[in-house]
Design a protein around this motif. Sequence first.
Motif, PDB file in Angstrom:
ATOM      1  N   ARG A  25       0.832  -1.196   0.000  1.00  0.00           N
ATOM      2  CA  ARG A  25       0.000   0.000   0.000  1.00  0.00           C
ATOM      3  C   ARG A  25       0.874   1.256   0.000  1.00  0.00           C
ATOM      4  NH1 ARG A  25      -2.833   3.711   3.161  1.00  0.00           N
ATOM      5  NH2 ARG A  25      -5.016   3.952   2.565  1.00  0.00           N
ATOM      6  N   GLN A  26       1.926   1.251   0.809  1.00  0.00           N
ATOM      7  CA  GLN A  26       2.806   2.414   0.872  1.00  0.00           C
ATOM      8  C   GLN A  26       3.506   2.652  -0.462  1.00  0.00           C
ATOM      9  OE1 GLN A  26       5.281   2.633   4.354  1.00  0.00           O
ATOM     10  NE2 GLN A  26       6.793   3.943   3.354  1.00  0.00           N
ATOM     11  N   ARG A  27       3.963   1.578  -1.121  1.00  0.00           N
ATOM     12  CA  ARG A  27       4.611   1.729  -2.421  1.00  0.00           C
ATOM     13  C   ARG A  27       3.648   2.331  -3.436  1.00  0.00           C
ATOM     14  NH1 ARG A  27       6.464  -3.506  -1.755  1.00  0.00           N
ATOM     15  NH2 ARG A  27       5.365  -4.242  -3.604  1.00  0.00           N
ATOM     16  N   LEU A  28       2.395   1.901  -3.387  1.00  0.00           N
ATOM     17  CA  LEU A  28       1.389   2.427  -4.314  1.00  0.00           C
ATOM     18  C   LEU A  28       1.139   3.922  -4.062  1.00  0.00           C
ATOM     19  CD1 LEU A  28      -1.142  -0.534  -4.275  1.00  0.00           C
ATOM     20  CD2 LEU A  28      -0.010   0.373  -6.321  1.00  0.00           C
ATOM     21  N   LEU A  29       1.051   4.300  -2.811  1.00  0.00           N
ATOM     22  CA  LEU A  29       0.804   5.704  -2.479  1.00  0.00           C
ATOM     23  C   LEU A  29       1.961   6.586  -2.938  1.00  0.00           C
ATOM     24  CD1 LEU A  29      -0.673   5.270   1.117  1.00  0.00           C
ATOM     25  CD2 LEU A  29      -1.923   5.885  -0.949  1.00  0.00           C
ATOM     26  N   LEU A  70      -7.316   6.032  -4.926  1.00  0.00           N
ATOM     27  CA  LEU A  70      -5.857   5.948  -4.917  1.00  0.00           C
ATOM     28  C   LEU A  70      -5.206   7.325  -4.783  1.00  0.00           C
ATOM     29  CD1 LEU A  70      -3.119   4.579  -5.299  1.00  0.00           C
ATOM     30  CD2 LEU A  70      -3.548   4.578  -7.777  1.00  0.00           C
ATOM     31  N   PHE A  71      -5.620   8.264  -5.612  1.00  0.00           N
ATOM     32  CA  PHE A  71      -4.904   9.536  -5.650  1.00  0.00           C
ATOM     33  C   PHE A  71      -5.236  10.455  -4.487  1.00  0.00           C
ATOM     34  CE2 PHE A  71      -4.225   8.087  -9.990  1.00  0.00           C
ATOM     35  CZ  PHE A  71      -2.855   8.282 -10.076  1.00  0.00           C
ATOM     36  N   VAL A  75      -2.163  11.660  -1.883  1.00  0.00           N
ATOM     37  CA  VAL A  75      -1.818  13.032  -1.507  1.00  0.00           C
ATOM     38  C   VAL A  75      -1.959  13.218   0.004  1.00  0.00           C
ATOM     39  CG1 VAL A  75      -2.498  15.453  -1.733  1.00  0.00           C
ATOM     40  CG2 VAL A  75      -2.336  14.007  -3.761  1.00  0.00           C
ATOM     41  N   GLU A  76      -2.985  12.629   0.592  1.00  0.00           N
ATOM     42  CA  GLU A  76      -3.170  12.746   2.040  1.00  0.00           C
ATOM     43  C   GLU A  76      -2.027  12.052   2.782  1.00  0.00           C
ATOM     44  OE1 GLU A  76      -6.698  12.384   5.327  1.00  0.00           O
ATOM     45  OE2 GLU A  76      -6.786  11.036   3.605  1.00  0.00           O
ATOM     46  N   TYR A  77      -1.632  10.872   2.305  1.00  0.00           N
ATOM     47  CA  TYR A  77      -0.555  10.114   2.949  1.00  0.00           C
ATOM     48  C   TYR A  77       0.744  10.916   2.955  1.00  0.00           C
ATOM     49  CZ  TYR A  77       3.406   6.904   3.048  1.00  0.00           C
ATOM     50  OH  TYR A  77       4.622   6.314   3.308  1.00  0.00           O
ATOM     51  N   VAL A  78       1.117  11.456   1.814  1.00  0.00           N
ATOM     52  CA  VAL A  78       2.383  12.175   1.742  1.00  0.00           C
ATOM     53  C   VAL A  78       2.301  13.490   2.513  1.00  0.00           C
ATOM     54  CG1 VAL A  78       4.144  13.129   0.228  1.00  0.00           C
ATOM     55  CG2 VAL A  78       2.974  11.057  -0.417  1.00  0.00           C
ATOM     56  N   THR A 134     -11.922  18.568  -2.244  1.00  0.00           N
ATOM     57  CA  THR A 134     -12.276  19.729  -1.415  1.00  0.00           C
ATOM     58  C   THR A 134     -12.165  19.377   0.060  1.00  0.00           C
ATOM     59  OG1 THR A 134     -13.784  20.563  -3.115  1.00  0.00           O
ATOM     60  CG2 THR A 134     -14.085  21.405  -0.883  1.00  0.00           C
ATOM     61  N   GLU A 135     -12.685  18.212   0.425  1.00  0.00           N
ATOM     62  CA  GLU A 135     -12.609  17.760   1.817  1.00  0.00           C
ATOM     63  C   GLU A 135     -11.152  17.514   2.227  1.00  0.00           C
ATOM     64  OE1 GLU A 135     -13.969  13.996   4.638  1.00  0.00           O
ATOM     65  OE2 GLU A 135     -14.661  14.108   2.555  1.00  0.00           O
ATOM     66  N   LEU A 136     -10.393  16.867   1.337  1.00  0.00           N
ATOM     67  CA  LEU A 136      -8.986  16.587   1.613  1.00  0.00           C
ATOM     68  C   LEU A 136      -8.203  17.875   1.817  1.00  0.00           C
ATOM     69  CD1 LEU A 136      -6.417  14.823   1.695  1.00  0.00           C
ATOM     70  CD2 LEU A 136      -6.402  14.894  -0.811  1.00  0.00           C
ATOM     71  N   GLU A 137      -8.396  18.836   0.922  1.00  0.00           N
ATOM     72  CA  GLU A 137      -7.672  20.103   1.013  1.00  0.00           C
ATOM     73  C   GLU A 137      -8.014  20.830   2.310  1.00  0.00           C
ATOM     74  OE1 GLU A 137      -5.451  23.555   0.349  1.00  0.00           O
ATOM     75  OE2 GLU A 137      -5.283  21.463  -0.292  1.00  0.00           O
TER      76      GLU A 137
END
Length: 204
Positions: A25-29, A70-71, A75-78, A134-137
Amino acid sequence: MGAVTPTAVERVERVPKQDRSRATRQRLLEAAVACLAEHGWAGSTVSVVAERAGVSRGAAQHHFRTREDLFTAAVEYVAEERSTALRALFPDGPADRRAVVSALVDLFTGPLFRAALHLWVAASNEDQLRPRVTELEARVGRETHRIAVELLGADESRPGARETVQGFLDLARGLGLANLLTDDRARRERVVAQWATLLESALG
């Protein structure tokens, strides 16, 4: 007889399945953010990300049902990783304001910001993606503001302190945009120095 050395397969099998799943999962993110930053939304498909991460498309879809899943998760993970790294730079809390200002501006001049920008542009044209981004930002923005207040030692009970911090973060985002097309480092350093001075005066 010497000790029997385990084969590669045996070593892999000893790794708990949950840990392997977490690593995949981490590699994919990480691959998703890199693809988004380099190729934009149109060039960043699940297949492209899976290939970059070294996993099958099926494995990618096992972790993330849709491209949007996925995307936005990437972005949230990083963003969370960068927030953790930023706090680690100043483990004792409020520090030299110029160093903090420079570190916060750096958040908006790297691949994460570029990836997030591509996601924002895509969301402006994709009805299915827009509410999620919008929620993520909003979440990322609130967390960045909290970190900035903490590291700058800002007292938001003082009149205008909250708006001063937010204005600085808006400036940092603008510096990130300016850096997309050309290397804006020299001008950015002068602006950082000036804003550190202004924040010192405004925040006390």
